[in-house]
Write an enzyme that holds these catalytic residues in place. Structure first.
Site, PDB file in Angstrom:
ATOM      1  NE  ARG A  17      -0.086  10.297   9.645  1.00 46.10           N
ATOM      2  CZ  ARG A  17      -0.638   9.478   9.039  1.00 46.10           C
ATOM      3  NH1 ARG A  17      -1.555   8.837   9.140  1.00 46.10           N
ATOM      4  NH2 ARG A  17       0.248   9.009   8.190  1.00 46.10           N
ATOM      5  CE  LYS A  42      -1.646   1.852   3.979  1.00 50.48           C
ATOM      6  NZ  LYS A  42      -1.604   3.178   4.119  1.00 50.48           N
ATOM      7  CG  ASN A  43       2.217   2.725   3.608  1.00 50.94           C
ATOM      8  OD1 ASN A  43       1.009   3.143   3.399  1.00 50.94           O
ATOM      9  ND2 ASN A  43       2.478   2.451   4.896  1.00 50.94           N
ATOM     10  CG  ASP A  60       2.373   1.483   9.805  1.00 49.29           C
ATOM     11  OD1 ASP A  60       2.199   2.230  10.512  1.00 49.29           O
ATOM     12  OD2 ASP A  60       2.854   1.669   8.417  1.00 49.29           O
ATOM     13  CB  CYS A  73      -5.379  10.117  11.053  1.00 53.17           C
ATOM     14  SG  CYS A  73      -3.861   9.073  11.441  1.00 53.17           S
ATOM     15  NE  ARG A  76      -6.694   4.141   5.069  1.00 48.91           N
ATOM     16  CZ  ARG A  76      -5.656   4.399   5.985  1.00 48.91           C
ATOM     17  NH1 ARG A  76      -6.084   4.695   7.101  1.00 48.91           N
ATOM     18  NH2 ARG A  76      -4.655   5.145   5.347  1.00 48.91           N
TER      19      ARG A  76
HETATM   20  C1  EPZ Z   1       4.057   6.717   6.787  1.00 49.66           C
HETATM   21  O1  EPZ Z   1       3.300   7.905   6.933  1.00 49.66           O
HETATM   22  C2  EPZ Z   1       3.042   5.719   6.501  1.00 49.66           C
HETATM   23  N1  EPZ Z   1       2.042   5.902   5.449  1.00 49.66           N
HETATM   24  C3  EPZ Z   1       2.406   5.359   7.831  1.00 49.66           C
HETATM   25  O2  EPZ Z   1       1.510   4.064   7.957  1.00 49.66           O
HETATM   26  C4  EPZ Z   1       3.427   5.055   8.774  1.00 49.66           C
HETATM   27  O3  EPZ Z   1       2.969   4.710  10.181  1.00 49.66           O
HETATM   28  C5  EPZ Z   1       4.520   6.027   8.867  1.00 49.66           C
HETATM   29  O4  EPZ Z   1       5.065   6.325   7.440  1.00 49.66           O
HETATM   30  C6  EPZ Z   1       5.502   5.536   9.854  1.00 49.66           C
HETATM   31  O5  EPZ Z   1       6.293   4.642   9.258  1.00 49.66           O
HETATM   32  C7  EPZ Z   1       2.263   6.104   4.317  1.00 49.66           C
HETATM   33  O6  EPZ Z   1       3.380   5.674   3.674  1.00 49.66           O
HETATM   34  C8  EPZ Z   1       1.234   6.501   3.275  1.00 49.66           C
HETATM   35  P1  EPZ Z   1       6.253   9.931   8.649  1.00 49.66           P
HETATM   36  P2  EPZ Z   1       3.995   9.350   7.020  1.00 49.66           P
HETATM   37  O7  EPZ Z   1       6.206  11.268   7.769  1.00 49.66           O
HETATM   38  O8  EPZ Z   1       4.826   9.307   5.748  1.00 49.66           O
HETATM   39  C9  EPZ Z   1       6.908  13.337  12.101  1.00 49.66           C
HETATM   40  C10 EPZ Z   1      -0.235   2.565   7.826  1.00 49.66           C
HETATM   41  O9  EPZ Z   1      -0.817   2.296   8.634  1.00 49.66           O
HETATM   42  N2  EPZ Z   1       6.669  14.308  10.985  1.00 49.66           N
HETATM   43  O10 EPZ Z   1       7.400   9.139   8.399  1.00 49.66           O
HETATM   44  O11 EPZ Z   1       2.977  10.407   7.178  1.00 49.66           O
HETATM   45  C11 EPZ Z   1       5.213  12.688  12.385  1.00 49.66           C
HETATM   46  O12 EPZ Z   1       4.636  13.287  13.352  1.00 49.66           O
HETATM   47  C12 EPZ Z   1       0.115   4.205   7.896  1.00 49.66           C
HETATM   48  O13 EPZ Z   1       0.052   2.130   6.707  1.00 49.66           O
HETATM   49  C13 EPZ Z   1       7.036  15.519  11.109  1.00 49.66           C
HETATM   50  O14 EPZ Z   1       7.377  16.097  12.436  1.00 49.66           O
HETATM   51  O15 EPZ Z   1       4.978   9.316   8.595  1.00 49.66           O
HETATM   52  C14 EPZ Z   1       5.850  11.079  12.961  1.00 49.66           C
HETATM   53  O16 EPZ Z   1       6.121  11.342  14.304  1.00 49.66           O
HETATM   54  C15 EPZ Z   1      -0.259   4.892   8.987  1.00 49.66           C
HETATM   55  N3  EPZ Z   1       6.586  16.491  10.241  1.00 49.66           N
HETATM   56  C16 EPZ Z   1       7.151  10.989  12.199  1.00 49.66           C
HETATM   57  O17 EPZ Z   1       7.541  12.219  11.583  1.00 49.66           O
HETATM   58  C17 EPZ Z   1       6.512  16.274   8.794  1.00 49.66           C
HETATM   59  O18 EPZ Z   1       6.387  17.009   7.977  1.00 49.66           O
HETATM   60  C18 EPZ Z   1       7.288   9.863  10.965  1.00 49.66           C
HETATM   61  O19 EPZ Z   1       6.065  10.269  10.183  1.00 49.66           O
HETATM   62  C19 EPZ Z   1       6.301  14.814   8.782  1.00 49.66           C
HETATM   63  C20 EPZ Z   1       6.285  13.841   9.665  1.00 49.66           C
END
Ligand code: EPZ
Length: 427
Positions: free
Chosen positions: A122, A22-23, A307, A117, A399
């Site tokens: 996020r 998915k991701n 995840d 979410c 999803r």
């Molecule tokens: C991806 O989300 C995945 N989604 C998520 O999977 C997964 O939980 C996550 O990565 C962590 O592995 C997709 O790939 C579509 P991040 P993403 O940016 O990219 C902070 C699932 O169940 N952050 O790596 O949105 C954030 O708050 C889903 O399949 C900032 O501070 O996650 C978090 O603490 C849910 N500023 C950390 O970084 C930003 O601009 C990691 O988030 C972006 C993120």
């Protein structure tokens, strides 16, 4: 309300084939916007997040032709707008990838602000930082994100404050068509980051270092049409079935997975007492005894994936002792533990830490899916629980898991998907 009904307990055995990731797919589909022509994709999971992405692409002018359920051709030679409709993007977090792809090819983009979410806040500050480092102006106002550039984007150095999957991929997308070399540091190393880079390189991009901390993108004038690209198998779906084998004291051959991607999960399941045997693109997981308790700290890849946190928590919940989970990625990912407690689990969750005392038996009852992975955990709990478990809010599960009910049924579970209208169906 739609629900999944499980009559447990059961012992799973047999084979399951993992679907495309998915991701990776939710990023590769928007990445096709970088190509003024056709992209042929295979192993695309048939899940609602992908259907939502395709709807958005079509609203921009993409032509999408399905060859099979998991194979499609996307033609982006006639994009008519760079403004993605608010109602299609506001609920769908990964729509942020449209920003990187559209700004790179067209110099401007507009999407709705991807909302928070069930996992907690996020933010997208790191995405915005990356676009600004390449010379874009980004404005967030009245629920929308507007990215534009007066002149053309120019190569730059991006250093992320936090390791972010989405921001890393978005920086790659934005830099792909920008002249010069962009250096991106403190990158996420997840398999799906590498898959997006491999996809773009297969179309003529010049991206080096994906899968390491530092990625260098040397802009190319244009990408070309590719013959075909197959999305990698889903690491989290494979991990969910690995836990399913262990938690039900079963024996499952998990086909179409990449054992290297599974290492953090494999290591923890072995610690819990499971037998894990790796083959080239297959893993067998079996378990005879009640699991030993384990401690987990979620980390960016190659650490233990957040995840997989709810699924492994469910395994610890029936272990012979006490285990602990520290969630270091999301601030609010333990809400589902209340549902496990309803089933008889002994869990104390506070902030980012959960203490889990294993119990002998879980008991079936109605439970809700708080989010996608929490929903998977509810199914796992239902498979070992005594009696009937009814899982609600199943749209979260739809999803990200293709055919999950059918896959579990073939492994011997007594599981049904019941639609509101009474029609039984697979997810
Ligand atoms: C991806 O989300 C995945 N989604 C998520 O999977 C997964 O939980 C996550 O990565 C962590 O592995 C997709 O790939 C579509 P991040 P993403 O940016 O990219 C902070 C699932 O169940 N952050 O790596 O949105 C954030 O708050 C889903 O399949 C900032 O501070 O996650 C978090 O603490 C849910 N500023 C950390 O970084 C930003 O601009 C990691 O988030 C972006 C993120």
């Amino acid at each position: 309300m739609d629900k999944i009904i499980i009559d447990g307990p059961c012992r799973l055995s047999g084979e399951v084939t993992i679907s495309g990731a998915k991701n990776a797919a939710v990023a590769i589909l928007p990445a096709t916007l970088l190509v003024n022509g056709k992209c042929h994709l295979e192993n695309v999971p048939d899940i609602s997040d992908i259907r939502a992405t395709i709807k958005i692409l079509k609203s921009l002018g993409s032509k999408v032709e399905y060859i099979t359920r998991n194979e499609l051709i996307i033609d982006n030679s006639n994009i008519t707008t760079v403004e993605a409709p608010y109602d299609l993007t506001c609920k769908f977090r990964a729509s942020y990838y449209l920003l990187g792809a559209l700004i790179s090819r067209f110099g401007k983009a507009q999407i709705s602000l991807p909302g928070g979410c069930n996992l907690g806040a996020r933010p997208i500050d790191q995405h915005i930082k990356a676009f600004e480092k390449l010379g874009a102006t980004v404005e967030v106002k009245r629920g929308n994100v507007y990215a534009s550039t007066k002149n053309k984007l120019s190569a730059g150095n991006i250093f992320f404050d936090v390791v972010s999957v989405g921001a890393t991929i978005n920086a790659i997308l934005a830099a792909t068509l920008v002249p010069g070399t962009t250096t991106i540091e403190n990158c996420a190393k997840e398999p799906h980051v590498v898959d997006v880079a491999n996809f773009l390189n297969s179309m003529g991009a010049n991206i080096k270092g994906a899968g390491t901390d530092v990625i260098k993108v040397t802009g190319v004038e244009a990408l070309k049409q590719s013959s075909s690209y197959a999305v990698i198998p889903d690491q989290i779906e494979a991990g969910t079935f690995m836990v399913a084998a262990a938690i039900t004291k079963g024996n499952i051959l998990i086909k179409n997975c990449i054992p290297k991607h599974m290492e953090p999960i494999t290591a923890k399941l072995q610690e819990a007492g499971a037998e894990v045997t790796e083959f080239e693109d297959t893993i067998r997981v079996s378990m005879n005894d009640t699991p030993r308790p384990i401690n987990i700290k979620t980390m960016a890849y190659p650490g233990f994936p957040t995840d997989m946190q709810p699924q492994i928590c469910t395994l610890i919940a029936i272990s012979k002792g006490t285990g602990m989970i520290i969630e270091s990625i999301w601030e609010s990912r333990f809400q589902y533990t209340d549902e496990l407690i309803k089933m008889g689990a002994d869990i104390t969750a506070h902030g980012r830490t959960a203490m889990i005392k294993g119990v002998d038996t879980l008991y079936g009852c109605p439970v809700a899916s708080h989010d996608l992975r929490a929903g998977a955990a509810m199914i796992l709990a239902g498979l070992v629980a005594h009696g009937r478990t009814e899982v609600y809010n199943v749209h979260h599960i739809e999803r990200g898991y293709e055919n999950i009910v059918d896959k579990f049924k073939k492994l011997g579970a007594k599981i049904e998907f019941v639609r509101d209208n009474g029609r039984d169906e697979n997810v």
